[in-house]
Design a protein around this motif. Structure first.
Motif, PDB file in Angstrom:
ATOM      1  N   GLU A  16      49.100  48.740  32.025  1.00  0.00           N
ATOM      2  CA  GLU A  16      48.734  50.123  31.712  1.00  0.00           C
ATOM      3  C   GLU A  16      47.906  50.773  32.814  1.00  0.00           C
ATOM      4  OE1 GLU A  16      46.763  50.101  27.945  1.00  0.00           O
ATOM      5  OE2 GLU A  16      48.485  49.237  26.876  1.00  0.00           O
ATOM      6  N   GLN A  17      47.469  49.926  33.789  1.00  0.00           N
ATOM      7  CA  GLN A  17      46.700  50.395  34.953  1.00  0.00           C
ATOM      8  C   GLN A  17      45.403  51.103  34.554  1.00  0.00           C
ATOM      9  OE1 GLN A  17      49.101  52.399  37.898  1.00  0.00           O
ATOM     10  NE2 GLN A  17      50.774  50.922  37.758  1.00  0.00           N
ATOM     11  N   THR A  18      44.744  50.545  33.549  1.00  0.00           N
ATOM     12  CA  THR A  18      43.461  51.107  33.095  1.00  0.00           C
ATOM     13  C   THR A  18      42.287  50.169  33.388  1.00  0.00           C
ATOM     14  OG1 THR A  18      43.803  50.190  30.878  1.00  0.00           O
ATOM     15  CG2 THR A  18      44.555  52.451  31.264  1.00  0.00           C
ATOM     16  N   LEU A  19      42.547  49.088  34.134  1.00  0.00           N
ATOM     17  CA  LEU A  19      41.468  48.157  34.479  1.00  0.00           C
ATOM     18  C   LEU A  19      40.471  48.833  35.413  1.00  0.00           C
ATOM     19  CD1 LEU A  19      40.359  45.170  34.452  1.00  0.00           C
ATOM     20  CD2 LEU A  19      41.647  44.869  36.586  1.00  0.00           C
ATOM     21  N   ILE A  20      39.176  48.632  35.140  1.00  0.00           N
ATOM     22  CA  ILE A  20      38.118  49.085  36.044  1.00  0.00           C
ATOM     23  C   ILE A  20      37.626  47.898  36.874  1.00  0.00           C
ATOM     24  CG2 ILE A  20      35.801  50.072  36.194  1.00  0.00           C
ATOM     25  CD1 ILE A  20      36.465  51.650  33.663  1.00  0.00           C
ATOM     26  N   TYR A  21      37.327  46.783  36.217  1.00  0.00           N
ATOM     27  CA  TYR A  21      36.971  45.542  36.916  1.00  0.00           C
ATOM     28  C   TYR A  21      37.080  44.388  35.934  1.00  0.00           C
ATOM     29  CZ  TYR A  21      32.457  45.822  34.512  1.00  0.00           C
ATOM     30  OH  TYR A  21      31.481  45.894  33.556  1.00  0.00           O
ATOM     31  N   ALA A  22      37.111  43.177  36.459  1.00  0.00           N
ATOM     32  CA  ALA A  22      37.105  41.976  35.614  1.00  0.00           C
ATOM     33  C   ALA A  22      36.432  40.843  36.373  1.00  0.00           C
ATOM     34  CB  ALA A  22      38.518  41.573  35.206  1.00  0.00           C
ATOM     35  N   THR A  23      35.784  39.960  35.619  1.00  0.00           N
ATOM     36  CA  THR A  23      35.174  38.763  36.183  1.00  0.00           C
ATOM     37  C   THR A  23      35.709  37.548  35.440  1.00  0.00           C
ATOM     38  OG1 THR A  23      33.135  39.966  36.724  1.00  0.00           O
ATOM     39  CG2 THR A  23      33.017  37.558  36.683  1.00  0.00           C
ATOM     40  N   GLU A  33      34.513  24.097  43.883  1.00  0.00           N
ATOM     41  CA  GLU A  33      33.777  24.892  44.861  1.00  0.00           C
ATOM     42  C   GLU A  33      33.942  26.390  44.626  1.00  0.00           C
ATOM     43  OE1 GLU A  33      34.834  23.700  48.771  1.00  0.00           O
ATOM     44  OE2 GLU A  33      34.015  21.682  48.565  1.00  0.00           O
ATOM     45  N   LEU A  34      35.015  26.760  43.964  1.00  0.00           N
ATOM     46  CA  LEU A  34      35.237  28.158  43.593  1.00  0.00           C
ATOM     47  C   LEU A  34      34.442  28.465  42.331  1.00  0.00           C
ATOM     48  CD1 LEU A  34      36.774  30.794  44.128  1.00  0.00           C
ATOM     49  CD2 LEU A  34      38.678  29.866  42.801  1.00  0.00           C
ATOM     50  N   LYS A  35      33.462  29.355  42.435  1.00  0.00           N
ATOM     51  CA  LYS A  35      32.514  29.583  41.344  1.00  0.00           C
ATOM     52  C   LYS A  35      32.941  30.681  40.378  1.00  0.00           C
ATOM     53  CE  LYS A  35      29.964  26.386  42.983  1.00  0.00           C
ATOM     54  NZ  LYS A  35      30.040  25.059  42.330  1.00  0.00           N
ATOM     55  N   ARG A  36      33.534  31.751  40.895  1.00  0.00           N
ATOM     56  CA  ARG A  36      33.985  32.841  40.023  1.00  0.00           C
ATOM     57  C   ARG A  36      34.985  33.714  40.780  1.00  0.00           C
ATOM     58  NH1 ARG A  36      29.004  33.772  41.409  1.00  0.00           N
ATOM     59  NH2 ARG A  36      28.206  32.795  39.531  1.00  0.00           N
ATOM     60  N   ILE A  37      35.675  34.532  40.012  1.00  0.00           N
ATOM     61  CA  ILE A  37      36.674  35.445  40.565  1.00  0.00           C
ATOM     62  C   ILE A  37      36.341  36.856  40.096  1.00  0.00           C
ATOM     63  CG2 ILE A  37      39.133  36.054  40.586  1.00  0.00           C
ATOM     64  CD1 ILE A  37      38.726  33.373  41.788  1.00  0.00           C
ATOM     65  N   LYS A  38      36.493  37.822  40.964  1.00  0.00           N
ATOM     66  CA  LYS A  38      36.357  39.215  40.553  1.00  0.00           C
ATOM     67  C   LYS A  38      37.668  39.943  40.833  1.00  0.00           C
ATOM     68  CE  LYS A  38      31.372  39.857  40.672  1.00  0.00           C
ATOM     69  NZ  LYS A  38      30.247  40.692  41.130  1.00  0.00           N
ATOM     70  N   LEU A  39      38.066  40.768  39.907  1.00  0.00           N
ATOM     71  CA  LEU A  39      39.285  41.558  40.038  1.00  0.00           C
ATOM     72  C   LEU A  39      38.929  43.043  40.052  1.00  0.00           C
ATOM     73  CD1 LEU A  39      41.466  39.815  37.281  1.00  0.00           C
ATOM     74  CD2 LEU A  39      41.266  39.152  39.686  1.00  0.00           C
ATOM     75  N   LYS A  40      39.572  43.787  40.919  1.00  0.00           N
ATOM     76  CA  LYS A  40      39.422  45.245  40.857  1.00  0.00           C
ATOM     77  C   LYS A  40      40.728  45.884  41.323  1.00  0.00           C
ATOM     78  CE  LYS A  40      37.366  46.223  45.407  1.00  0.00           C
ATOM     79  NZ  LYS A  40      36.212  46.808  46.120  1.00  0.00           N
ATOM     80  N   ARG A  82      37.321  29.336  32.257  1.00  0.00           N
ATOM     81  CA  ARG A  82      37.372  29.407  30.795  1.00  0.00           C
ATOM     82  C   ARG A  82      36.849  30.726  30.229  1.00  0.00           C
ATOM     83  NH1 ARG A  82      33.867  24.744  28.842  1.00  0.00           N
ATOM     84  NH2 ARG A  82      34.392  25.720  26.850  1.00  0.00           N
ATOM     85  N   GLN A  83      36.439  31.655  31.091  1.00  0.00           N
ATOM     86  CA  GLN A  83      35.870  32.904  30.559  1.00  0.00           C
ATOM     87  C   GLN A  83      36.362  34.106  31.361  1.00  0.00           C
ATOM     88  OE1 GLN A  83      31.675  33.342  28.972  1.00  0.00           O
ATOM     89  NE2 GLN A  83      31.443  34.477  30.861  1.00  0.00           N
ATOM     90  N   ILE A  84      36.655  35.183  30.646  1.00  0.00           N
ATOM     91  CA  ILE A  84      37.063  36.440  31.273  1.00  0.00           C
ATOM     92  C   ILE A  84      36.273  37.578  30.646  1.00  0.00           C
ATOM     93  CG2 ILE A  84      38.961  38.037  31.739  1.00  0.00           C
ATOM     94  CD1 ILE A  84      40.880  35.690  31.278  1.00  0.00           C
ATOM     95  N   HIS A  85      35.696  38.405  31.485  1.00  0.00           N
ATOM     96  CA  HIS A  85      35.100  39.656  31.012  1.00  0.00           C
ATOM     97  C   HIS A  85      35.792  40.777  31.761  1.00  0.00           C
ATOM     98  CE1 HIS A  85      32.365  42.725  29.664  1.00  0.00           C
ATOM     99  NE2 HIS A  85      32.164  43.080  30.916  1.00  0.00           N
ATOM    100  N   ALA A  86      36.405  41.693  31.031  1.00  0.00           N
ATOM    101  CA  ALA A  86      37.148  42.777  31.659  1.00  0.00           C
ATOM    102  C   ALA A  86      36.743  44.112  31.071  1.00  0.00           C
ATOM    103  CB  ALA A  86      38.654  42.560  31.475  1.00  0.00           C
ATOM    104  N   ILE A  93      36.583  43.741  27.123  1.00  0.00           N
ATOM    105  CA  ILE A  93      37.153  42.552  26.495  1.00  0.00           C
ATOM    106  C   ILE A  93      36.445  41.310  26.993  1.00  0.00           C
ATOM    107  CG2 ILE A  93      39.236  41.108  26.364  1.00  0.00           C
ATOM    108  CD1 ILE A  93      40.865  43.684  26.426  1.00  0.00           C
ATOM    109  N   GLN A  94      36.103  40.434  26.075  1.00  0.00           N
ATOM    110  CA  GLN A  94      35.499  39.137  26.385  1.00  0.00           C
ATOM    111  C   GLN A  94      36.442  38.061  25.855  1.00  0.00           C
ATOM    112  OE1 GLN A  94      32.441  39.170  27.922  1.00  0.00           O
ATOM    113  NE2 GLN A  94      32.289  36.964  28.199  1.00  0.00           N
ATOM    114  N   ILE A  95      36.886  37.176  26.753  1.00  0.00           N
ATOM    115  CA  ILE A  95      37.780  36.090  26.373  1.00  0.00           C
ATOM    116  C   ILE A  95      37.105  34.758  26.695  1.00  0.00           C
ATOM    117  CG2 ILE A  95      40.037  35.011  26.731  1.00  0.00           C
ATOM    118  CD1 ILE A  95      41.033  37.769  27.712  1.00  0.00           C
TER     119      ILE A  95
END
Length: 386
Positions: A16-23, A33-40, A82-86, A93-95
Motif C-alpha cells: 500500500e506504500q504507506t510505511l513511514i519506518y520500521a525496526t 553480529e547483526l543487531k537490528r535492521i531499519k527499514l524506510k 523476533r520483533q518488528i515495530h512498524a 504495528i508491533q509484532i
C-alpha cells in the motif's frame, strides 16, 4: 495469527506504500553480529524502494530493494529476528515472535494521519537542533544571535552534533547515584567541551563537574570567561600538561581530542589508572610507531613515505584499541566526522566492563607487535594493568 499469515499481511501493508519506518530487532542468536535492521521507504529514479539499514556492532550497511523483491529479504530477516515495530501512515504495528514462531500482533490506529517522506536525502535530525538557538553556540560564533547556524560554521556544527551523539551513547555507562566527574585533555577552543557540558547538564539535567585542560594560557582564560558568562558553574578550564595534572584519584569520563602523538597515550593511560568508565579519544599526529617501524614483510608498503605514515597512524590506533581491550574495556574505532572535512576523523571509544581479556586477544596483540617490531608507549604505561 499464524506465521505465514503474519508475513502475508505485513507484505500486503507494504504494497500500500504507506510505511513511514520500521525496526526489526531482538536477534534470535546472541552471537549474531547483526543487531537490528531499519527499514524506510525512498524513491530512487521514480521507483518506490525500501532502504534496508543493517546495524552491526561497529558499522552500518545499506541496501536498496525494490518493493516486489522485498519478500525474499523479509524471509531472511525473520530467520534472524523476533520483533518488528512498524509505523504506517494510519497505524503502528508491533509484532513479537516466539522461538517457535508463534505470533503476537498488536495494532494501534494513528489518531492523526502521518505523512510519508520518500526523499532519499532527508534532513538530518540532530540532537542539537539547527533551528534552535543555543547560548553556548552563539557565544562561540557557530550561530548568529537569532540562532541560525552560520554557513561557514556548518561543518563545525555537524562535528559538535556527532560528538554529542557519542556522549548520548555513553550515558548508560556513567554513574547515576553521584556527581559525574569529567576531564577533557587538550580542550583547545573547547567547542566540544561546551557542547558536552550543555548536553549533559542543561539538556539531560545530570549532576556533572567538567574540567578542560590545555597548555595555551590565553585560550584557557577566554574559555573561563565564556563559562562564567554562560553561568556554567561546574565547568572550569585550567592551564596544564597531561603529565602534570595530579588533582584527581577517580574520574568517570576522559575526553582527549587531537592530543599530539604520545600525549594521546598519556591521556589514555591516565584514564585507565583513574578507572574511567568512558573514554572518548580523537588522536592526532601519530609519529611514535613511524619512527620505530621495522617490518621487512611490509616493505612493499612502507618503502613509500606517504603509505608508511598512514599505515603507522592506523597501526597506532589499532594498538591503542587492543590495549584498552586487554585492560578491561569494550573498545571501538569509529568515524568521527566525514573524511571530506578532515583526515583526523577516527575516534576511539572505550567503555569499562572489567571483562578479562582472552588468551586469543593477547596472542593477536603480541603477534602484531612482533610483526612491526615496535615498543608502544601506551603498552609500557599499562603493563601493570595487563
Amino acid at each position: 495469527m499464524e506465521f505465514q499469515q503474519m508475513k502475508e499481511q505485513f507484505l500486503a501493508l507494504l504494497q500500500e506504500q504507506t510505511l513511514i519506518y520500521a525496526t526489526i530487532s531482538q536477534p534470535r542468536q546472541k552471537s549474531n553480529e547483526l543487531k537490528r535492521i531499519k527499514l524506510k521507504p525512498i524513491q530512487l529514479k521514480g521507483v518506490y524502494t525500501i532502504q534496508i539499514e543493517y546495524q552491526y556492532e561497529r558499522i552500518l550497511k545499506h541496501e536498496n530493494v525494490k518493493l516486489d523483491a522485498f519478500a525474499h529479504h523479509f524471509d531472511l530477516l525473520l530467520e534472524q529476528f523476533r520483533q518488528i515495530h512498524a509505523q504506517f501512515t494510519d497505524q503502528s504495528i508491533q509484532i513479537q515472535l516466539s522461538k517457535k514462531n508463534k505470533v503476537l500482533w498488536k495494532s494501534d490506529k494513528t489518531q492523526q494521519q502521518k505523512q510519508v517522506n520518500l526523499s532519499h536525502n532527508r534532513k538530518k535530525q540532530y540532537l542539537l537542533d539547527d533551528a534552535t538557538a543555543y547560548p553556548f553556540l552563539i557565544r562561540l560564533g557557530v550561530q548568529t544571535e537569532d540562532g541560525k547556524v552560520k554557513k561557514q560554521k556548518y561543518d563545525k556544527f555537524k562535528q559538535i552534533n556527532r560528538f554529542v551523539e557519542f556522549i548520548d551513547d555513553s550515558l548508560a555507562h556513567l554513574p547515576e547515584d553521584r556527581q559525574i566527574r569529567i576531564l577533557d585533555f587538550g580542550s583547545g577552543k573547547s567547542y566540544l567541551t561546551f557542547a558536552l557540558y550543555h548536553y549533559l547538564k542543561i539538556e539531560k539535567g545530570l549532576d556533572i563537574r567538567v574540567t578542560g585542560l590545555d597548555l595555551k594560557k590565553e585560550v584557557i582564560e577566554e574559555c573561563n570567561r565564556i563559562a562564567q558568562d554562560l553561568q556554567y558553574d561546574d565547568l572550569q578550564f585550567l592551564v596544564g600538561d597531561i603529565n602534570d595534572y595530579n588533582e584527581e584519584t577517580s574520574v568517570d569520563m576522559v575526553v582527549t581530542l587531537h592530543a599530539c602523538d604520545v600525549a594521546t597515550d598519556m591521556a589514555l593511560a591516565r584514564a585507565v589508572k583513574w578507572g574511567a568508565k568512558v573514554i572518548l579519544s580523537v588522536p592526532c599526529c601519530q609519529h611514535e610507531l613511524n619512527r620505530q617501524l621495522n617490518a621487512p614483510e611490509l616493505d612493499i608498503m612502507t618503502q613509500h613515505g606517504l603509505i608508511r605514515e598512514r599505515f603507522a597512524a592506523l597501526a597506532t590506533d589499532s594498538i591503542r584499541a587492543q590495549l584498552l581491550t586487554l585492560v578491561g574495556y569494550e573498545t571501538q574505532i569509529l568515524e568521527f566526522i566525514d573524511m571530506e572535512n578532515t583526515p583526523k576523523n577516527i575516534l576511539i571509544r572505550a567503555y569499562f566492563t572489567g571483562k578479562k581479556a582472552t588468551q586469543e586477544e593477547r596472542i593477536k596483540y603480541d603477534s602484531f607487535i612482533a610483526l612491526l617490531n615496535v615498543n608502544p608507549f601506551l603498552q609500557n604505561e599499562l603493563k601493570n594493568f595487563m
